[in-house]
Design an enzyme around this catalytic site. Sequence first.
Site: not given
Ligand code: UD1
Ligand code: MG
Length: 459
Positions: A16, A80-81, A355, A444
Amino acid sequence: MAAIDVVIMAAGKGTRMKSSMPKVLHRLGGRALVQHVIDSARQLSARHIIAITGHGADQVEAALAGQAGLRFARQMPQLGTGHAVQQAMPVLGDDGVTLVLSGDVPLTQVPTLQALLQASQGTQLALLTLQTPHPTGYGRIVRSAEGQVQAIVEEKDATPEQRAITEIYSGIMAVPTHLLRTWLARLDNRNAQQEYYLTDVVKFARADGQPVAAHLITEAAEVAGVNNPVQLAELERAYQARQARELMLQGVRLADPARFDVRGVLSCGQDVEIDVNCVFEGAVSLGDGVRVGANCVLANAQIQAGAVIHPFTHIDGEGAGVSIGRDARVGPFARLRPGAVLGDEVHIGNFVEVKNSTLAKAAKANHLAYLGDATVGERVNYGAGSITANYDGVNKHRTVIEADVHVGSNSVLVAPVTIGEGGTIGGGSTITKDTPKGALTVARGKQTSIANWQRPQKK
Ligand code: UD1
Ligand code: MG
């Protein structure tokens, strides 16, 4: 207290932002978003700081290279996180507590993180949560009737009842590493997003009969993430407001804290006054009683007590720095570049550029002039329109103007050249040879007049 290891998740795409630059490298207060997070981690005296990189990993790692104690773990692909944190596990020691932070959440205060670690006590899972009227998009904190945290449910997996919950998960947790290791091994991706959710560790903790603590805060900016340029700009203002407030509480008088930007570190003495729309970059220090007029940009400069910077002045000391002596006057519309060293009581006026030049005490260049690679003595008066011709097309050369010299207007001093002490240069001179002390030097065309001159007539 157990050793603290910090894992910073920074592998996400940041779609985004609609930018070719990875999200965590976008700047807030002059520093990359992820740098704010790293700097906070340092203040916790973390043992290891591990940044998880993925999207734009080469760029992110290059931008953060060479920072002591910072390591990288790559997450390819991004599943995922929970999967992100799994990548750091090989480097983490089971004796520690892992603090999970997000690279796009820059404004969490260090005392808040300390309170979260306190809640964890190094022995239990602790979540940083926020009470908010705007929970949309966040994971919801599900508690039992007794108030015990049971689970975090992601928005996309939540029931309508769960969506009504106003306590949300910030994305930040502290968890004993040996427990985290066992829980991460149990993750699956059977959820709406088919991702490995870090937040599922709460479920496992409860299943194992482990307590889950929550440190609940109410200041949304502390846990606000940056997802698009609108949020980036909002957090920039929140950050600037914080800095402005701190400075004002130290006694700095800001004409308007809403029109004030520090993109680095600004340190101020007593009775400093700063008018509207000033931008400070890098390291800037302002001595006692310094006044900065409206619309100035000051970068990497040291300004001594009593100096006045008039409006619309641009000072850029990137690299060699700029220093300005006591009671000096600079501007309006002056430009000081790297290596400008102004002594006490020096005056630099409008449309004057300096400078890599040193001006001794009480030297003046008041109008429309250029001083580059020059050494200027005490009390020199450098006339309007004069320049040092310091560049021969290949090399730069120095101009030395000794004490008490007067350089007449529109002079060109062709370097290398020395103007002897107390000498005077007649206006409009092009000086190519050293001049003697105390002499008037004029170089001059002589003025001539032809009497009764008839202009050509139209036929
Ligand atoms: C996550 C939380 C949510 C919380 C929110 C707060 C989870 C599943 N959900 O959701 O509960 O309310 O943050 O902002 O954790 N990232 C990685 N690798 C990945 C996915 C994400 O490094 O595979 C990083 C992203 O760059 C970011 C952070 O993890 O810095 C959070 O990821 P994002 O996808 O924004 O999670 P949310 O859906 O916001
Ligand atoms: Mg997020």
